[in-house]
Design an enzyme around this catalytic site. Sequence first.
Site, PDB file in Angstrom:
ATOM      1  NE  ARG A 133       1.889 -30.287  15.140  1.00  0.00           N
ATOM      2  CZ  ARG A 133       3.035 -30.518  15.765  1.00  0.00           C
ATOM      3  NH1 ARG A 133       4.115 -29.816  15.458  1.00  0.00           N
ATOM      4  NH2 ARG A 133       3.108 -31.443  16.694  1.00  0.00           N
ATOM      5  CB  THR A 152       1.963  -2.834  11.046  1.00  0.00           C
ATOM      6  OG1 THR A 152       0.731  -3.241  10.408  1.00  0.00           O
ATOM      7  CG2 THR A 152       1.773  -1.469  11.689  1.00  0.00           C
ATOM      8  CG  HIS A 201       6.447 -28.887  11.399  1.00  0.00           C
ATOM      9  ND1 HIS A 201       6.223 -28.349  12.646  1.00  0.00           N
ATOM     10  CD2 HIS A 201       7.778 -29.150  11.334  1.00  0.00           C
ATOM     11  CE1 HIS A 201       7.358 -28.281  13.305  1.00  0.00           C
ATOM     12  NE2 HIS A 201       8.320 -28.766  12.541  1.00  0.00           N
ATOM     13  CB  CYS A 246       0.803  -2.519   4.833  1.00  0.00           C
ATOM     14  SG  CYS A 246       0.653  -3.673   6.217  1.00  0.00           S
ATOM     15  CG  ASP A 271      -0.373   0.182   2.531  1.00  0.00           C
ATOM     16  OD1 ASP A 271       0.877   0.270   2.623  1.00  0.00           O
ATOM     17  OD2 ASP A 271      -1.130   0.261   3.519  1.00  0.00           O
ATOM     18  CG  HIS A 294       8.283 -25.123  13.019  1.00  0.00           C
ATOM     19  ND1 HIS A 294       8.176 -25.113  14.392  1.00  0.00           N
ATOM     20  CD2 HIS A 294       9.497 -25.671  12.743  1.00  0.00           C
ATOM     21  CE1 HIS A 294       9.275 -25.636  14.930  1.00  0.00           C
ATOM     22  NE2 HIS A 294      10.097 -25.969  13.949  1.00  0.00           N
TER      23      HIS A 294
END
Length: 147
Positions: free
Chosen positions: A136, A67, A133, A65, A8, A98
Amino acid sequence: MRIALGADHAGVTLKDQLKQWLIARGDTVTDVGTHSTASVDYPDFAAAVAREVAGGRADRGVLVCGTGLGMAMAANKVAGIRAAPIVDEASARLSREHNNANIITLGARLTALEEAQELLRIFLVTEYQGGRHQQRIDKISALDKRP
Ligand code: RB5
């Protein structure tokens, strides 16, 4: 690698710098924008990069962006996407080992260029470990199919 990039207005400068760095590394880059500092809505660019990755047209995605948080929230709404907001090197590595993350999101207001390059480098070179992993990851993928 084929890498889709988006940002952005808060992330466009860092995105453009990372784009040049990736091109210099020899990666193939698809830049979905934005291309100026005019105010835009980050979900539009998160969706565009996420669709490139989920559609198999890019191997990994990079979203920037202010953050990295809004980009991750939006990108993770797209089926098949595991977007990780990354601010440190251990998370960059573990998001791959992971979580088999396929998009890294970065915060231009949190991370300077040199560190962003290192976080991205780690993200690109680190292999998924699979093994324990995978079950999951399969459960994350199953969530894509629920209303
Ligand atoms: C834009 O001001 C800012 O909210 C955006 O770049 C991002 O940080 C959102 O998560």
